[in-house]
Design a protein around this motif. Structure first.
Motif, PDB file in Angstrom:
ATOM      1  N   LEU B  53      34.684  32.022  33.085  1.00  0.00           N
ATOM      2  CA  LEU B  53      33.495  32.217  32.549  1.00  0.00           C
ATOM      3  C   LEU B  53      32.647  32.761  33.393  1.00  0.00           C
ATOM      4  N   ILE B  54      32.444  31.945  34.615  1.00  0.00           N
ATOM      5  CA  ILE B  54      31.641  32.344  35.778  1.00  0.00           C
ATOM      6  C   ILE B  54      32.222  33.680  36.448  1.00  0.00           C
ATOM      7  N   GLY B  55      33.542  33.898  36.456  1.00  0.00           N
ATOM      8  CA  GLY B  55      34.120  35.178  37.015  1.00  0.00           C
ATOM      9  C   GLY B  55      33.651  36.234  36.101  1.00  0.00           C
ATOM     10  N   THR B  56      33.885  35.995  35.021  1.00  0.00           N
ATOM     11  CA  THR B  56      33.557  37.109  33.961  1.00  0.00           C
ATOM     12  C   THR B  56      32.035  37.690  34.106  1.00  0.00           C
ATOM     13  N   GLY B  57      31.058  36.739  34.092  1.00  0.00           N
ATOM     14  CA  GLY B  57      29.716  36.890  34.258  1.00  0.00           C
ATOM     15  C   GLY B  57      29.398  37.742  35.509  1.00  0.00           C
ATOM     16  N   LEU B  58      30.050  37.267  36.706  1.00  0.00           N
ATOM     17  CA  LEU B  58      29.787  37.768  37.819  1.00  0.00           C
ATOM     18  C   LEU B  58      30.336  39.242  37.981  1.00  0.00           C
ATOM     19  N   SER B  59      31.616  39.463  37.711  1.00  0.00           N
ATOM     20  CA  SER B  59      32.146  40.687  37.523  1.00  0.00           C
ATOM     21  C   SER B  59      31.491  41.557  36.744  1.00  0.00           C
ATOM     22  N   LEU B  60      30.956  41.391  35.552  1.00  0.00           N
ATOM     23  CA  LEU B  60      30.000  41.898  34.706  1.00  0.00           C
ATOM     24  C   LEU B  60      28.927  42.577  35.430  1.00  0.00           C
ATOM     25  N   ALA B  61      28.294  41.592  35.995  1.00  0.00           N
ATOM     26  CA  ALA B  61      27.025  42.008  36.859  1.00  0.00           C
ATOM     27  C   ALA B  61      27.258  43.024  37.912  1.00  0.00           C
ATOM     28  N   ILE B  62      28.169  42.480  38.866  1.00  0.00           N
ATOM     29  CA  ILE B  62      28.594  43.397  40.027  1.00  0.00           C
ATOM     30  C   ILE B  62      28.892  44.998  39.338  1.00  0.00           C
ATOM     31  N   GLU B 224      33.713  33.647  42.269  1.00  0.00           N
ATOM     32  CA  GLU B 224      34.765  34.546  42.481  1.00  0.00           C
ATOM     33  C   GLU B 224      34.546  35.594  41.422  1.00  0.00           C
ATOM     34  N   PRO B 225      34.691  36.784  41.619  1.00  0.00           N
ATOM     35  CA  PRO B 225      34.725  37.845  40.495  1.00  0.00           C
ATOM     36  C   PRO B 225      36.350  37.762  40.033  1.00  0.00           C
ATOM     37  N   LEU B 226      36.574  38.233  38.923  1.00  0.00           N
ATOM     38  CA  LEU B 226      37.707  38.028  38.097  1.00  0.00           C
ATOM     39  C   LEU B 226      38.902  38.249  39.037  1.00  0.00           C
ATOM     40  N   PRO B 227      38.736  39.696  39.314  1.00  0.00           N
ATOM     41  CA  PRO B 227      40.053  40.048  40.307  1.00  0.00           C
ATOM     42  C   PRO B 227      40.375  39.139  41.687  1.00  0.00           C
ATOM     43  N   VAL B 228      39.225  38.692  42.187  1.00  0.00           N
ATOM     44  CA  VAL B 228      39.543  37.688  43.428  1.00  0.00           C
ATOM     45  C   VAL B 228      40.357  36.449  42.806  1.00  0.00           C
ATOM     46  N   LEU B 229      39.547  35.889  41.607  1.00  0.00           N
ATOM     47  CA  LEU B 229      40.211  34.709  40.809  1.00  0.00           C
ATOM     48  C   LEU B 229      41.681  34.924  40.700  1.00  0.00           C
ATOM     49  N   ALA B 230      41.946  35.978  40.150  1.00  0.00           N
ATOM     50  CA  ALA B 230      43.360  36.264  39.677  1.00  0.00           C
ATOM     51  C   ALA B 230      44.317  36.318  40.857  1.00  0.00           C
ATOM     52  N   PHE B 231      43.666  37.004  41.892  1.00  0.00           N
ATOM     53  CA  PHE B 231      44.780  37.035  42.991  1.00  0.00           C
ATOM     54  C   PHE B 231      44.929  35.828  43.827  1.00  0.00           C
ATOM     55  N   ARG B 232      43.592  34.943  43.841  1.00  0.00           N
ATOM     56  CA  ARG B 232      43.861  33.667  44.375  1.00  0.00           C
ATOM     57  C   ARG B 232      44.838  32.958  43.851  1.00  0.00           C
ATOM     58  N   LEU B 233      44.808  32.860  42.269  1.00  0.00           N
ATOM     59  CA  LEU B 233      45.792  32.198  41.666  1.00  0.00           C
ATOM     60  C   LEU B 233      47.048  32.580  41.701  1.00  0.00           C
ATOM     61  N   PHE B 234      47.201  33.962  41.773  1.00  0.00           N
ATOM     62  CA  PHE B 234      48.722  34.317  41.840  1.00  0.00           C
ATOM     63  C   PHE B 234      49.134  34.240  43.219  1.00  0.00           C
ATOM     64  N   ASP B 235      48.500  34.173  44.028  1.00  0.00           N
ATOM     65  CA  ASP B 235      48.866  33.646  45.738  1.00  0.00           C
ATOM     66  C   ASP B 235      48.907  32.231  45.881  1.00  0.00           C
ATOM     67  N   SER B 236      48.462  31.593  44.941  1.00  0.00           N
ATOM     68  CA  SER B 236      48.590  30.196  45.394  1.00  0.00           C
ATOM     69  C   SER B 236      50.025  29.692  45.352  1.00  0.00           C
ATOM     70  N   ILE B 237      50.108  28.507  46.346  1.00  0.00           N
ATOM     71  CA  ILE B 237      51.477  28.234  46.479  1.00  0.00           C
ATOM     72  C   ILE B 237      51.894  27.038  45.324  1.00  0.00           C
ATOM     73  N   THR B 238      50.974  26.952  44.242  1.00  0.00           N
ATOM     74  CA  THR B 238      51.454  26.024  43.444  1.00  0.00           C
ATOM     75  C   THR B 238      52.131  26.964  42.278  1.00  0.00           C
ATOM     76  N   LEU B 239      53.394  26.538  42.082  1.00  0.00           N
ATOM     77  CA  LEU B 239      54.204  27.548  41.145  1.00  0.00           C
ATOM     78  C   LEU B 239      53.636  27.546  39.773  1.00  0.00           C
ATOM     79  N   THR B 240      52.818  26.677  39.259  1.00  0.00           N
ATOM     80  CA  THR B 240      52.370  26.574  38.103  1.00  0.00           C
ATOM     81  C   THR B 240      51.117  27.727  37.716  1.00  0.00           C
ATOM     82  N   SER B 241      50.637  28.080  38.856  1.00  0.00           N
ATOM     83  CA  SER B 241      49.456  28.760  38.844  1.00  0.00           C
ATOM     84  C   SER B 241      49.423  30.371  38.325  1.00  0.00           C
ATOM     85  N   ARG B 242      50.874  30.733  38.320  1.00  0.00           N
ATOM     86  CA  ARG B 242      51.110  32.301  38.126  1.00  0.00           C
ATOM     87  C   ARG B 242      50.837  32.503  36.760  1.00  0.00           C
TER      88      ARG B 242
END
Lengths: 413, 274
Positions: B53-62, B224-242
């Motif tokens: 939610l926070i990321g969506t708001g921030l991304s929309l604002a930017i 974090e804006p949405l793309p940054v959030l998505a990339f951090r989760l995608f790049d996380s070493i926790t296998l379940t975060s993909r």
């Protein structure tokens, strides 16, 4: 059919065929792996003419220079084309391998990865690494078979899934021109930060360096690493981390920019240190400091800080991707990287300045002479001094919960 | 017939876009895990609910700030360009120069210029502690500035190209009929430019909403804006975060598609649309 209708069915066709093809690509069975070798001679023969892609952190210019100017030509002499693929962070490489594992790829884009810690542990769990191949490497005989740093990588048994590359010692660095009351323990360092508003910060985990800083603070608030069990358990986490986060929350207002934000990665912290905005930086690779001071990047007063209680030490490795199509070539490169010549060249402060993983007692006199000829640094003490009282790394399973907790309780509060 | 001509491009684009979105959707619903058994669930969407939610708001604002500023500056530049004088040619040349520079380079350059220890504070002799937090600060100034710098040039060139083909004729007619500068701008130039501005705005909004590198380089670790959030989760070493990363990507895509739909509806209402 009206043009509109035809248009729609065309799009639908594209959608369906796109989906079907993508899904089909994912479920394709992995073909049998015939890249297994019984002897080193077979490996050397198979490696001839192969191209090996080494994925490694590309933000360290000296590291890039060592690989491209020293390791690549030496590999070429052995008939292996080595290519460096610079990446922003090691998980990029791991992710690529995992995607390839998911897609059943057998000749993937990643062959070797400069890896250690939780990236290794997670990758091992998900089948990203080829295992049991390091016994074949002749130069493994130059290492100490009982060296704990080479047997376990952040609590994950190495099991021949990665070949040692160099040793690292986590080190704090300060500017002796501005810091006169030098802290001698982590506790004193945090007090110094409170007394000198805005002159200290650390990179935001999950950055590798920021993450180890938080673990160092955990050791410190727990009264030493002996009091933190290396293997992860939720009970220990619940018992030990409240003090950690309380300490870091308390520290926050004293940090650079009042702790409202943190450097995104260690590069950003190094930049702040180089620009004189903060008085401390921290690194896993202290030997690179000599060159950074010599070329004027860091202030002339840059000094290494050693703590009474010691700091974390580890080894980093070359992992061989299970999806690699050039496994023999990758093994030849891993073996080459372990040779006394390469290890000594890499230890040169003006080349890369990384500590060797070799056991000097196992070397011939000629090989040992290479290491004895290394110059002493005016900035960095020798590895023996730095690694005195070295603390062990916590198991990889600790790392993510600690970083995540930091995000929840320190960063976002 | 026309469909047959564009079908090769349509097939390839469809394969990549629809296939990619389809894969993200499948992953976000837990049907394609790295480890473990596939099972249909919405867990990936709920796991980071608050950050989403926070990321969506921030991304929309930017994205909104960047789009509005780019359109205002770009439209102004386009009007100057179509005046056809010397200043117009200079503005056109400067705008054209901006286009081939990648956002990544632009972001790095902005960082070097206006960060605490950047070139501008150094030239002005202002110490980093007194310089405003433009880079990595709470208002994401450097991020919006970078997008605005690059995208306003894009708007300027697109709108100028549209205006150049017909504005002179209508403008002269209006002038002959006695319309002053302000009236001509309001009743001739802006209505003529409106469709091009709307199309540019859609493109800019969707681009800035989904773009990663500028926000990462010039932003801060939280929020974090949405793309940054998505990339951090995608790049996380926790296998379940993909799957969680895929869920963020699906949300980003859905919002982008909604914005495109709204934009197209606006476009249909413009008098020049047929």
């Amino acid at each position: 059919m009206s043009p509109q209708r035809r248009h729609r069915s065309g799009v639908a066709l594209a959608i369906t065929s796109g989906l079907v093809m993508t899904l089909a690509a994912c479920s394709a069975p992995a073909s049998a792996d015939d890249q297994s070798y019984a002897s080193w001679d077979e490996v050397v023969a198979a490696a001839e003419g192969q191209t090996v892609k080494l994925w490694m952190y590309g933000g360290d210019e000296q590291g890039n220079a060592y690989v491209n100017d020293v390791l690549v030509p030496a590999a070429a002499e052995l008939g292996v084309t080595l290519e460096q693929v610079p990446i922003a962070d090691t998980p990029d490489a791991l992710n690529r391998i995992l995607s390839e594992v998911q897609a059943g790829e057998t000749d993937g884009e990643v062959d070797l990865v400069w890896v250690n810690g939780n990236n290794f542990g997670t990758g091992k769990e998900a089948g990203a690494w080829e295992c049991g191949w390091t016994d074949l490497l002749p130069n493994m005989a130059l290492t100490d078979p009982a060296d704990p740093l080479l047997l376990d990588d952040f609590g994950t048994p190495v099991d021949g899934c990665e070949a040692p590359w160099h040793k690292a010692q986590f080190t704090f660095v300060y500017n002796s021109d501005t810091v006169t009351d030098v802290p001698t323990s982590l506790d004193e360092l945090l007090d110094w930060a409170r007394a000198n508003q805005g002159r200290f910060t650390y990179p935001a985990p999950p950055d590798f360096t920021g993450s180890v800083f938080v673990r160092e603070v955990l050791y410190s608030v727990s009264g030493g690493y002996e009091n933190v069990p290396l293997a992860f358990s939720q009970d220990d986490f619940d018992a030990l981390t409240p003090a950690l986060y309380a300490e870091l929350q308390d520290l926050e207002p004293s940090l650079w920019r009042g702790g409202e934000t943190y450097p995104q990665d260690s590069n950003e912290l190094n930049q702040l240190f180089a620009d004189g905005e903060v008085d401390f930086t921290m690194t896993y690779g202290p030997a690179t400091l000599t060159e950074l001071v010599a070329n004027g990047t860091y202030p002339a007063g840059t000094k290494v800080l050693t703590f009474d209680e010691g700091t974390v030490g580890n080894a980093s490795f070359l992992g061989l991707a299970s999806t690699s199509g050039s496994k023999a070539g990758a093994m030849v490169v891993a073996n080459l990287a372990l040779s006394a010549e390469q290890q000594a060249a890499k230890a040169e402060p003006d080349v890369w300045g990384q500590f060797t993983v070799l056991d000097l007692d196992q070397l011939s006199d000629e090989q040992r002479a290479l290491f004895e000829a290394l110059p002493e640094s005016p900035v960095v003490p020798s590895y023996d001094v730095l690694s005195e009282n070295a603390n062990p790394e916590l198991a990889a399973a600790w790392v993510t919960p600690i970083d995540e907790g930091w995000r929840q309780l320190v960063l976002t509060q | 017939m026309s469909l047959a001509l564009v079908s090769p491009a349509l097939l390839i684009a469809g394969f990549v876009v629809i296939g990619g979105i389809g894969m993200s959707l499948v992953q976000s619903l837990g049907l394609l895990p790295l480890v473990g058994v596939p099972s249909l669930s919405l867990d990936a969407y709920l796991a980071n609910g608050e950050e989403l939610l926070i990321g969506t708001g921030l991304s929309l604002a930017i994205a909104t700030a960047s789009t509005v500023l780019s359109c205002i500056i770009g439209l102004t530049a386009a009007v100057v360009i179509t005046q056809g004088r010397r200043t117009g040619r200079i503005v056109a040349a400067v705008s054209a120069l901006t286009i081939p520079i990648p956002h990544l380079i632009g972001a790095a350059a902005i960082g070097l210029l206006i960060s605490d220890a950047g070139i501008i504070p150094r030239m002005l002799g202002i110490p980093g502690t007194e310089w405003p937090d433009l880079v990595g600060g709470p208002w994401w100034v450097a991020v919006v500035l970078e997008y605005t710098w690059k995208e306003s040039a894009f708007v300027a060139l697109v709108v100028a190209a549209v205006l150049a083909t017909r504005v002179a004729r209508y403008d002269e007619t209006a002038a002959l009929l006695g319309a002053g500068r302000a009236r001509r701008l309001r009743h001739v130039v802006i209505p003529l430019a409106r469709p091009a501005v709307i199309v540019s705005a859609i493109i800019i909004f969707v681009y800035t909403f989904g773009s990663y590198e500028v926000a990462w380089l010039l932003g801060r670790p939280y929020p974090e804006p949405l793309p940054v959030l998505a990339f951090r989760l995608f790049d996380s070493i926790t296998l379940t975060s993909r799957p969680e990363a895929a869920a963020v990507a699906v949300v980003t895509t859905a919002i982008s598609l909604a914005v495109v739909a709204i934009g197209m509806a606006c476009l249909r209402r413009t008098p020049l649309w047929k």
